[in-house]
Design a protein around this motif. Sequence first.
Motif, PDB file in Angstrom:
ATOM      1  N   HIS A  78      12.817  -0.914  21.173  1.00  0.00           N
ATOM      2  CA  HIS A  78      12.075  -2.043  20.615  1.00  0.00           C
ATOM      3  C   HIS A  78      11.839  -1.756  19.138  1.00  0.00           C
ATOM      4  N   LEU A  79      12.440  -2.555  18.289  1.00  0.00           N
ATOM      5  CA  LEU A  79      12.383  -2.323  16.849  1.00  0.00           C
ATOM      6  C   LEU A  79      11.694  -3.490  16.155  1.00  0.00           C
ATOM      7  N   GLY A  80      10.878  -3.175  15.188  1.00  0.00           N
ATOM      8  CA  GLY A  80      10.179  -4.213  14.446  1.00  0.00           C
ATOM      9  C   GLY A  80       9.822  -3.749  13.054  1.00  0.00           C
ATOM     10  N   GLU A  81       9.172  -4.620  12.312  1.00  0.00           N
ATOM     11  CA  GLU A  81       8.832  -4.332  10.924  1.00  0.00           C
ATOM     12  C   GLU A  81       7.336  -4.486  10.703  1.00  0.00           C
ATOM     13  N   VAL A  82       6.849  -3.740   9.754  1.00  0.00           N
ATOM     14  CA  VAL A  82       5.478  -3.894   9.286  1.00  0.00           C
ATOM     15  C   VAL A  82       5.528  -3.859   7.761  1.00  0.00           C
ATOM     16  N   PHE A  83       4.791  -4.755   7.126  1.00  0.00           N
ATOM     17  CA  PHE A  83       4.787  -4.808   5.667  1.00  0.00           C
ATOM     18  C   PHE A  83       3.601  -4.007   5.147  1.00  0.00           C
ATOM     19  N   MET A  84       3.889  -3.145   4.189  1.00  0.00           N
ATOM     20  CA  MET A  84       2.873  -2.258   3.638  1.00  0.00           C
ATOM     21  C   MET A  84       2.856  -2.390   2.122  1.00  0.00           C
ATOM     22  N   LYS A  85       1.684  -2.143   1.544  1.00  0.00           N
ATOM     23  CA  LYS A  85       1.548  -2.204   0.094  1.00  0.00           C
ATOM     24  C   LYS A  85       1.831  -0.827  -0.493  1.00  0.00           C
ATOM     25  N   ILE A  86       2.875  -0.749  -1.328  1.00  0.00           N
ATOM     26  CA  ILE A  86       3.285   0.497  -1.959  1.00  0.00           C
ATOM     27  C   ILE A  86       3.362   0.262  -3.470  1.00  0.00           C
ATOM     28  N   ASP A  87       2.514   0.958  -4.196  1.00  0.00           N
ATOM     29  CA  ASP A  87       2.441   0.791  -5.656  1.00  0.00           C
ATOM     30  C   ASP A  87       2.214  -0.669  -6.031  1.00  0.00           C
ATOM     31  N   PHE A 184      -0.209   2.798  -0.484  1.00  0.00           N
ATOM     32  CA  PHE A 184       0.466   4.025  -0.892  1.00  0.00           C
ATOM     33  C   PHE A 184       0.878   3.917  -2.354  1.00  0.00           C
ATOM     34  N   ARG A 185       0.997   5.065  -3.002  1.00  0.00           N
ATOM     35  CA  ARG A 185       1.335   5.082  -4.426  1.00  0.00           C
ATOM     36  C   ARG A 185       2.835   5.047  -4.689  1.00  0.00           C
ATOM     37  N   SER A 186       3.637   5.540  -3.749  1.00  0.00           N
ATOM     38  CA  SER A 186       5.080   5.594  -3.968  1.00  0.00           C
ATOM     39  C   SER A 186       5.812   5.432  -2.644  1.00  0.00           C
ATOM     40  N   THR A 187       7.082   5.014  -2.728  1.00  0.00           N
ATOM     41  CA  THR A 187       7.902   4.859  -1.531  1.00  0.00           C
ATOM     42  C   THR A 187       8.119   6.209  -0.857  1.00  0.00           C
ATOM     43  N   GLY A 188       8.391   7.246  -1.654  1.00  0.00           N
ATOM     44  CA  GLY A 188       8.598   8.574  -1.091  1.00  0.00           C
ATOM     45  C   GLY A 188       7.366   9.095  -0.376  1.00  0.00           C
ATOM     46  N   GLY A 189       6.196   8.872  -0.988  1.00  0.00           N
ATOM     47  CA  GLY A 189       4.953   9.297  -0.356  1.00  0.00           C
ATOM     48  C   GLY A 189       4.704   8.570   0.948  1.00  0.00           C
ATOM     49  N   ALA A 190       4.995   7.253   0.972  1.00  0.00           N
ATOM     50  CA  ALA A 190       4.820   6.478   2.197  1.00  0.00           C
ATOM     51  C   ALA A 190       5.771   6.961   3.284  1.00  0.00           C
ATOM     52  N   GLN A 191       7.031   7.245   2.906  1.00  0.00           N
ATOM     53  CA  GLN A 191       8.008   7.713   3.883  1.00  0.00           C
ATOM     54  C   GLN A 191       7.595   9.053   4.482  1.00  0.00           C
ATOM     55  N   ARG A 192       7.133   9.973   3.632  1.00  0.00           N
ATOM     56  CA  ARG A 192       6.715  11.290   4.131  1.00  0.00           C
ATOM     57  C   ARG A 192       5.504  11.176   5.047  1.00  0.00           C
ATOM     58  N   PHE A 193       4.532  10.354   4.642  1.00  0.00           N
ATOM     59  CA  PHE A 193       3.337  10.205   5.467  1.00  0.00           C
ATOM     60  C   PHE A 193       3.692   9.590   6.821  1.00  0.00           C
TER      61      PHE A 193
END
Length: 236
Positions: A78-87, A184-193
């Motif tokens: 089951h795959l889906g999306e969530v929109f997040m605020k990054i920078d 989140f402040r950056s895409t990389g930071g969001a991905q790691r978290f």
Amino acid sequence: MDSAPPSYKGRRHPVEVIAHCVWLYFRFPLSFREVEELILGRGVLVSHETVHRWCARLGQAYAGALRRRQPRPGDERHLGEVFMKIDGEQRSTCGGPSTPTAMSLDFLVQSRRDTAAARHFFRRLLKKTHALPRVVVTDELRSYGAAHREVMPSVEHRSHKGLNNRAENSHQPTRRRERAMKGFRSTGGAQRFLAAFSGISPHYRSRHHLMTAPGYRAGMTLRFAIWGQATGAAGA
């Protein structure tokens, strides 16, 4: 399967303290300074910068160790999306579980919602699970259908908003954590978290309302034992 805990060579704090700080941060909506305060209340002096480094360097390793100890994923994705605020900008994050109680198999932060982005996520998921699912369930975004035909045409694809409540529900803890962190402040930071959060936090989420009190306590005791094995704190 490599189930050895990560190396703590050069660390001056005990493994139990490090693992406990990482657990606090990813399990509860706490800041690094709040984790520092909680640990200080137990007589351990650790700065919030140190907690930050531990979470950044060990969070994904802990999550990976927990995933390797999970049962084999089911044949339904089951795959889906969530929109997040990054920078300050809205970004799409793909992910989803294979069963109602399972942790998400993967999370991928992307700036687009097109076929290339969906194709990238499908291929990444196949590489991580090393197996074709029987069924893939998504929402009605057309790019999922196009990517499915390219990457896994032999797999049944069900596309319907109502069928994908499992993926939508799995994103609720992520949404709550994002609000607590104020984005989140950056895409990389969001991905790691998210890579760490999606493996650690669900490990402790049980269907408590369907369990007796003794059953819940026994289940949580087992989860803490697995955490100790994954982090190396059990043998410290």
